[in-house]
Write a protein that holds these residues in place. Structure first.
Motif, PDB file in Angstrom:
ATOM      1  N   VAL A 225      -1.411 -11.880   2.969  1.00  0.00           N
ATOM      2  CA  VAL A 225      -1.092 -10.542   3.463  1.00  0.00           C
ATOM      3  C   VAL A 225      -0.166  -9.815   2.490  1.00  0.00           C
ATOM      4  N   ALA A 226       0.791 -10.521   1.907  1.00  0.00           N
ATOM      5  CA  ALA A 226       1.707  -9.896   0.944  1.00  0.00           C
ATOM      6  C   ALA A 226       0.930  -9.374  -0.270  1.00  0.00           C
ATOM      7  N   ALA A 227      -0.031 -10.156  -0.738  1.00  0.00           N
ATOM      8  CA  ALA A 227      -0.849  -9.719  -1.880  1.00  0.00           C
ATOM      9  C   ALA A 227      -1.703  -8.516  -1.497  1.00  0.00           C
ATOM     10  N   ALA A 228      -2.200  -8.510  -0.269  1.00  0.00           N
ATOM     11  CA  ALA A 228      -3.036  -7.400   0.187  1.00  0.00           C
ATOM     12  C   ALA A 228      -2.244  -6.100   0.271  1.00  0.00           C
ATOM     13  N   VAL A 229      -1.051  -6.143   0.901  1.00  0.00           N
ATOM     14  CA  VAL A 229      -0.279  -4.907   1.068  1.00  0.00           C
ATOM     15  C   VAL A 229       0.327  -4.443  -0.253  1.00  0.00           C
ATOM     16  N   LYS A 230       0.493  -5.354  -1.182  1.00  0.00           N
ATOM     17  CA  LYS A 230       0.982  -4.955  -2.514  1.00  0.00           C
ATOM     18  C   LYS A 230      -0.081  -4.097  -3.201  1.00  0.00           C
ATOM     19  N   ASN A 231      -1.347  -4.459  -3.001  1.00  0.00           N
ATOM     20  CA  ASN A 231      -2.443  -3.695  -3.598  1.00  0.00           C
ATOM     21  C   ASN A 231      -2.735  -2.426  -2.813  1.00  0.00           C
ATOM     22  N   HIS A 232      -2.710  -2.539  -1.475  1.00  0.00           N
ATOM     23  CA  HIS A 232      -3.034  -1.402  -0.613  1.00  0.00           C
ATOM     24  C   HIS A 232      -2.162  -1.484   0.646  1.00  0.00           C
ATOM     25  N   PRO A 233      -1.110  -0.679   0.725  1.00  0.00           N
ATOM     26  CA  PRO A 233      -0.173  -0.788   1.850  1.00  0.00           C
ATOM     27  C   PRO A 233      -0.822  -0.737   3.232  1.00  0.00           C
ATOM     28  N   ARG A 234      -1.882   0.018   3.385  1.00  0.00           N
ATOM     29  CA  ARG A 234      -2.499   0.146   4.706  1.00  0.00           C
ATOM     30  C   ARG A 234      -3.265  -1.104   5.137  1.00  0.00           C
ATOM     31  N   ALA A 235      -3.353  -2.085   4.266  1.00  0.00           N
ATOM     32  CA  ALA A 235      -3.984  -3.355   4.636  1.00  0.00           C
ATOM     33  C   ALA A 235      -3.176  -4.077   5.711  1.00  0.00           C
ATOM     34  N   ILE A 236      -1.932  -3.651   5.932  1.00  0.00           N
ATOM     35  CA  ILE A 236      -1.089  -4.273   6.959  1.00  0.00           C
ATOM     36  C   ILE A 236      -1.759  -4.201   8.331  1.00  0.00           C
TER      37      ILE A 236
END
Length: 345
Positions: A225-236
Motif C-alpha cells: 500500500v505504501a508503494a501504491a500511494v507513493k505512486n498515486h495518492p488516491r490508491a489509498i
C-alpha cells in the motif's frame, strides 16, 4: 487556387471544371491528401496525382481508382506513410508478405489488415507486436499462446496481456513483464498471481491504482500500500480498512494530494496534524475535515492561504471575533434595499 493552396479541402467547393484540372487538384492534395476524394474520376485514376496525395496522407489510397489500389507500387507508397492503408489494398496484396511486413513496421496495428495466413506467420506477427503490443489481438490463436510472441507484445504494451491465451495470463514471467510496463495489466493476470507479492509490488510501483486488482490479503500489506500511494495518492481508497487508519500510510498520500482526506477514516479527518497536511497541499481539502476543525483558526488560515476559495468551507465565527480577524474572513456587506423601478405602461 490560392484558397486551395492554404486549405486542401477547399477543393470540395470548387466547380466541376476546376476539380478536373490536374494543377488545381495537385495543389490541394499537396496540402491534404484526403482532398483527392473531391477530384474528378479521371484524376483519381491519374497515378501522378494519386502519388502526390499519398505523400501527405496514406489513407488517400481509399480515394484512388480501383486499378491504382491494385498497383503494388502505389500501395507501397501508401503504407510507407500509414501502414493501416493496407486495408484499402485488394486481397492479393494483403497476402504479399513483403508488403505486409513493411506495413506492420510502420504501424503494428496494420496486422489486422493482413491475410489470415500472414496473421499466422511468426515473422510478421513479431514485427507487428514490437511496434504495437496490442496488435497481438489480430494474431492467430496459436501465436497468442506462444510465450515468445506474448513476451514481445507485453514488453511494448503491458495491456496486451488481455489478448494472450489464458495459460499465459498465469505465466509469472509474462505477467511480471506486463505489469512492469503497465501496472494496470494486473487486471488481466490470473487470481493466483494477484496474490504474488513480487508481481503486485511491481504493478503498484508502476501504477498505484493497480492496487484495486490485488488480492484482498495484499491490500492489507503495508509495504504494498505504501508503494501504491507513493505512486498515486488516491490508491489509498483500495487499501484495507486497517491501513486507512494508520497515519504513516495516510500522511504520505495526503501530502501528495490533499483531497485524499475524503477517502480516509473519520478519526483521521478529525486529526489536526493530518488535516493541516491536507490543506497545506490543497486548501479545498478543508471541506472534508470534521466540523470542529473547520472552525479551527490554524486549520482555516492555512487552508485559505493555500486557496482563498477554501473560505467557503470554514465554519464562520462572528465577524468581529479575533478568529475572523486572524483568518481574514470576508463577510459581504448587506445590499441596501432599493425600490424596483416602475414599469412603463
Amino acid at each position: 487556387l490560392e484558397s486551395i493552396r492554404r486549405h486542401g479541402f477547399a477543393l470540395m467547393w470548387a466547380s466541376a471544371r476546376l476539380r478536373a484540372e490536374a494543377p488545381v487538384v495537385t495543389a490541394a492534395v499537396r496540402v491534404d491528401g484526403r482532398a483527392l476524394q473531391f477530384a474528378s474520376d479521371a484524376l483519381r485514376a491519374d497515378k501522378a496525382v494519386v502519388l502526390e496525395a499519398l505523400k501527405t496522407h496514406g489513407g488517400a489510397l481509399l480515394c484512388a481508382a480501383a486499378e491504382l489500389r491494385a498497383d503494388r507500387f502505389v500501395v507501397r507508397e501508401a503504407i510507407r506513410r500509414d501502414g493501416r492503408a493496407l486495408q484499402f489494398a485488394p486481397p492479393r496484396l494483403r497476402e504479399d508478405k513483403e508488403l505486409v511486413l513493411e506495413a506492420v513496421r510502420q504501424n503494428g496495428g496494420a496486422l489486422v489488415c493482413a491475410s489470415r495466413e500472414l496473421r499466422e506467420d511468426m515473422d510478421v506477427v513479431l514485427e507487428a507486436v514490437r511496434r504495437d503490443g496490442r496488435a497481438l489481438a489480430a494474431a492467430a490463436a496459436e501465436l497468442r499462446a506462444n510465450p515468445a510472441v506474448v513476451l514481445e507484445a507485453v514488453k511494448q504494451d503491458g495491456m496486451a496481456l488481455q489478448f494472450a491465451a489464458p495459460e499465459l495470463c498465469a505465466d509469472r514471467d509474462v505477467v511480471l513483464s506486463a505489469v512492469r510496463e503497465d501496472g494496470m495489466a494486473l487486471c488481466g493476470a490470473r487470481v493466483e498471481l494477484r496474490k504474488d507479492y513480487e508481481v503486485v509490488l511491481a504493478a503498484v510501483t508502476n501504477d498505484g491504482m493497480a492496487l484495486q486488482f490485488a488480492a484482498e490479503g495484499l491490500k492489507g500489506n503495508a509495504d504494498i500500500v505504501a508503494a501504491a500511494v507513493k505512486n498515486h495518492p488516491r490508491a489509498i481508497q483500495f487499501a484495507a480498512a486497517g491501513l486507512k487508519a494508520r497515519r504513516d500510510i495516510v500522511l504520505p498520500a495526503i501530502k501528495g494530494e490533499g483531497s485524499v482526506l475524503s477517502l480516509v477514516r473519520k478519526d483521521l479527518r478529525d486529526n489536526k496534524r493530518v488535516v493541516l497536511s491536507a490543506v497545506q497541499q490543497d486548501g479545498l481539502a478543508l471541506q472534508f475535515a470534521t466540523k470542529h476543525l473547520r472552525e479551527d483558526q490554524d486549520v482555516v488560515s492555512t487552508a485559505v492561504k493555500a486557496n482563498p476559495l477554501a473560505q467557503m468551507f470554514a465554519v464562520h465565527k462572528p465577524a468581529n471575533s479575533s478568529w475572523a480577524r486572524k483568518v481574514k474572513v470576508k463577510h459581504p456587506a448587506p445590499k441596501a434595499w432599493s425600490k424596483p423601478p416602475l414599469m412603463c405602461r
